[in-house]
Motif scaffolding. Structure first.
Motif, PDB file in Angstrom:
ATOM      1  N   VAL A  28     -44.816 106.184  30.807  1.00  0.00           N
ATOM      2  CA  VAL A  28     -46.048 106.431  30.048  1.00  0.00           C
ATOM      3  C   VAL A  28     -45.690 107.148  28.752  1.00  0.00           C
ATOM      4  O   VAL A  28     -44.609 107.712  28.626  1.00  0.00           O
ATOM      5  CB  VAL A  28     -47.059 107.271  30.876  1.00  0.00           C
ATOM      6  N   PRO A  29     -46.602 107.164  27.786  1.00  0.00           N
ATOM      7  CA  PRO A  29     -46.307 107.863  26.523  1.00  0.00           C
ATOM      8  C   PRO A  29     -46.225 109.377  26.703  1.00  0.00           C
ATOM      9  O   PRO A  29     -46.965 109.952  27.513  1.00  0.00           O
ATOM     10  CB  PRO A  29     -47.489 107.512  25.621  1.00  0.00           C
ATOM     11  N   PHE A  30     -45.348 109.994  25.946  1.00  0.00           N
ATOM     12  CA  PHE A  30     -45.292 111.450  25.849  1.00  0.00           C
ATOM     13  C   PHE A  30     -46.116 111.828  24.632  1.00  0.00           C
ATOM     14  O   PHE A  30     -45.841 111.379  23.514  1.00  0.00           O
ATOM     15  CB  PHE A  30     -43.852 111.943  25.699  1.00  0.00           C
ATOM     16  N   VAL A  31     -47.156 112.622  24.840  1.00  0.00           N
ATOM     17  CA  VAL A  31     -48.093 112.947  23.771  1.00  0.00           C
ATOM     18  C   VAL A  31     -47.980 114.437  23.456  1.00  0.00           C
ATOM     19  O   VAL A  31     -48.455 115.272  24.208  1.00  0.00           O
ATOM     20  CB  VAL A  31     -49.537 112.584  24.165  1.00  0.00           C
ATOM     21  N   ASP A  32     -47.315 114.719  22.367  1.00  0.00           N
ATOM     22  CA  ASP A  32     -47.177 116.091  21.909  1.00  0.00           C
ATOM     23  C   ASP A  32     -47.439 116.100  20.416  1.00  0.00           C
ATOM     24  O   ASP A  32     -48.487 116.482  19.957  1.00  0.00           O
ATOM     25  CB  ASP A  32     -45.784 116.615  22.240  1.00  0.00           C
ATOM     26  N   ARG A  33     -46.517 115.575  19.647  1.00  0.00           N
ATOM     27  CA  ARG A  33     -46.656 115.529  18.195  1.00  0.00           C
ATOM     28  C   ARG A  33     -47.777 114.589  17.750  1.00  0.00           C
ATOM     29  O   ARG A  33     -48.313 114.752  16.660  1.00  0.00           O
ATOM     30  CB  ARG A  33     -45.343 115.089  17.539  1.00  0.00           C
ATOM     31  N   ALA A  34     -48.155 113.637  18.573  1.00  0.00           N
ATOM     32  CA  ALA A  34     -49.206 112.690  18.182  1.00  0.00           C
ATOM     33  C   ALA A  34     -50.552 113.373  18.000  1.00  0.00           C
ATOM     34  O   ALA A  34     -51.362 112.954  17.175  1.00  0.00           O
ATOM     35  CB  ALA A  34     -49.322 111.580  19.224  1.00  0.00           C
ATOM     36  N   ILE A  35     -50.805 114.429  18.740  1.00  0.00           N
ATOM     37  CA  ILE A  35     -52.097 115.116  18.637  1.00  0.00           C
ATOM     38  C   ILE A  35     -52.276 115.755  17.260  1.00  0.00           C
ATOM     39  O   ILE A  35     -53.266 115.471  16.579  1.00  0.00           O
ATOM     40  CB  ILE A  35     -52.279 116.158  19.772  1.00  0.00           C
ATOM     41  N   PRO A  36     -51.342 116.603  16.787  1.00  0.00           N
ATOM     42  CA  PRO A  36     -51.570 117.171  15.453  1.00  0.00           C
ATOM     43  C   PRO A  36     -51.540 116.127  14.342  1.00  0.00           C
ATOM     44  O   PRO A  36     -52.193 116.306  13.315  1.00  0.00           O
ATOM     45  CB  PRO A  36     -50.464 118.212  15.281  1.00  0.00           C
ATOM     46  N   VAL A  37     -50.825 115.018  14.538  1.00  0.00           N
ATOM     47  CA  VAL A  37     -50.843 113.936  13.539  1.00  0.00           C
ATOM     48  C   VAL A  37     -52.251 113.368  13.435  1.00  0.00           C
ATOM     49  O   VAL A  37     -52.793 113.197  12.345  1.00  0.00           O
ATOM     50  CB  VAL A  37     -49.823 112.828  13.885  1.00  0.00           C
ATOM     51  N   LYS A  38     -52.875 113.105  14.582  1.00  0.00           N
ATOM     52  CA  LYS A  38     -54.241 112.574  14.603  1.00  0.00           C
ATOM     53  C   LYS A  38     -55.228 113.588  14.017  1.00  0.00           C
ATOM     54  O   LYS A  38     -56.104 113.229  13.226  1.00  0.00           O
ATOM     55  CB  LYS A  38     -54.624 112.218  16.051  1.00  0.00           C
ATOM     56  N   VAL A  39     -55.073 114.847  14.375  1.00  0.00           N
ATOM     57  CA  VAL A  39     -55.953 115.890  13.852  1.00  0.00           C
ATOM     58  C   VAL A  39     -55.804 115.986  12.334  1.00  0.00           C
ATOM     59  O   VAL A  39     -56.799 116.078  11.606  1.00  0.00           O
ATOM     60  CB  VAL A  39     -55.663 117.253  14.526  1.00  0.00           C
ATOM     61  N   ALA A  40     -54.568 115.951  11.850  1.00  0.00           N
ATOM     62  CA  ALA A  40     -54.325 116.018  10.398  1.00  0.00           C
ATOM     63  C   ALA A  40     -55.004 114.859   9.683  1.00  0.00           C
ATOM     64  O   ALA A  40     -55.627 115.040   8.640  1.00  0.00           O
ATOM     65  CB  ALA A  40     -52.825 116.021  10.120  1.00  0.00           C
ATOM     66  N   GLU A  41     -54.897 113.670  10.263  1.00  0.00           N
ATOM     67  CA  GLU A  41     -55.543 112.500   9.655  1.00  0.00           C
ATOM     68  C   GLU A  41     -57.057 112.678   9.594  1.00  0.00           C
ATOM     69  O   GLU A  41     -57.683 112.413   8.575  1.00  0.00           O
ATOM     70  CB  GLU A  41     -55.211 111.234  10.452  1.00  0.00           C
ATOM     71  N   GLU A  42     -57.634 113.119  10.693  1.00  0.00           N
ATOM     72  CA  GLU A  42     -59.086 113.263  10.755  1.00  0.00           C
ATOM     73  C   GLU A  42     -59.599 114.344   9.804  1.00  0.00           C
ATOM     74  O   GLU A  42     -60.658 114.198   9.214  1.00  0.00           O
ATOM     75  CB  GLU A  42     -59.538 113.571  12.184  1.00  0.00           C
ATOM     76  N   LEU A  43     -58.848 115.443   9.678  1.00  0.00           N
ATOM     77  CA  LEU A  43     -59.290 116.556   8.840  1.00  0.00           C
ATOM     78  C   LEU A  43     -58.736 116.486   7.419  1.00  0.00           C
ATOM     79  O   LEU A  43     -59.041 117.345   6.601  1.00  0.00           O
ATOM     80  CB  LEU A  43     -58.899 117.890   9.487  1.00  0.00           C
ATOM     81  N   GLN A  44     -57.923 115.485   7.167  1.00  0.00           N
ATOM     82  CA  GLN A  44     -57.320 115.271   5.846  1.00  0.00           C
ATOM     83  C   GLN A  44     -56.545 116.499   5.366  1.00  0.00           C
ATOM     84  O   GLN A  44     -56.738 117.001   4.262  1.00  0.00           O
ATOM     85  CB  GLN A  44     -58.377 114.844   4.827  1.00  0.00           C
ATOM     86  N   VAL A  45     -55.669 116.981   6.267  1.00  0.00           N
ATOM     87  CA  VAL A  45     -54.733 118.053   5.931  1.00  0.00           C
ATOM     88  C   VAL A  45     -53.337 117.562   6.292  1.00  0.00           C
ATOM     89  O   VAL A  45     -53.183 116.508   6.899  1.00  0.00           O
ATOM     90  CB  VAL A  45     -55.056 119.370   6.685  1.00  0.00           C
TER      91      VAL A  45
END
Length: 187
Positions: A28-45
């Protein structure tokens, strides 16, 4: 067998080693760095800004909201147009964690996933921890440069992760009720 695991790990407990190995073993996928990447995209930071919120949320937000960045506090920096709050980051992080949960598989390390997904029966909530001295020794075996550095890092990150869970969720990361399984991963 559950294929969705919310993994919480104190510093030196080996979450960054055990998490990827567990994900690989389960396929299965390991989800660690993907979360802040998604958050950064959504918040445009930037990714660094989003990633630093968990590691340094109060100081990062204070610096950001006061209009200063970096080590030179006399250097003004523009605020994001929508003065972001820790609530914005919490909300976007929760959305990313829940979206991963909806896929039905993955190992999610940190990001208070065990708290966010506490009531979801599809998720196995696991806490990795251990005695302080054992975690310091283990952190050194995982690459911390020396005992003093490992000790300072442990003190800082244990406090920061506890503050993150308490301030954003009113939760205590050491509360047995949050987890299905607690492991002394230093043994």
């Amino acid at each position: 067998m559950k294929r969705l695991i919310a993994l919480s790990a104190s510093y030196g407990a080996g979450g960054n080693v055990i998490g990827p190995a567990l994900a690989e073993r389960l396929g299965v996928p390991f989800v660690d760095r993907a979360i802040p990447v998604k958050v950064a995209e959504e918040l445009q930071v930037t990714f660094e800004e989003a990633d630093s919120v968990e590691a340094e949320s109060p100081s990062w937000l204070e610096r950001l909201l006061s209009g200063f960045t970096g080590t030179d506090s006399s250097t003004p920096a523009p605020l994001p147009s929508d003065a972001l709050t820790s609530d914005d980051f919490r909300r976007e992080t929760e959305k990313a964690v829940i979206a991963q949960c909806e896929t039905g598989e993955g190992v999610l390390l940190g990001r208070a996933a065990a708290v966010v997904l506490h009531d979801d029966p599809r998720v196995l909530k696991v806490r990795l921890d251990g005695p302080r001295d054992a975690r310091i020794r283990q952190a050194m075996s995982f690459g911390a440069s020396d005992e003093a550095t490992a000790t300072r890092t442990l003190d800082h990150l244990d406090r920061t992760h506890a503050d993150y869970a308490r301030e954003l969720y009113g939760a205590d990361v050491r509360d047995f009720a949050l987890y299905d399984l607690m492991i002394d991963s230093t043994r």
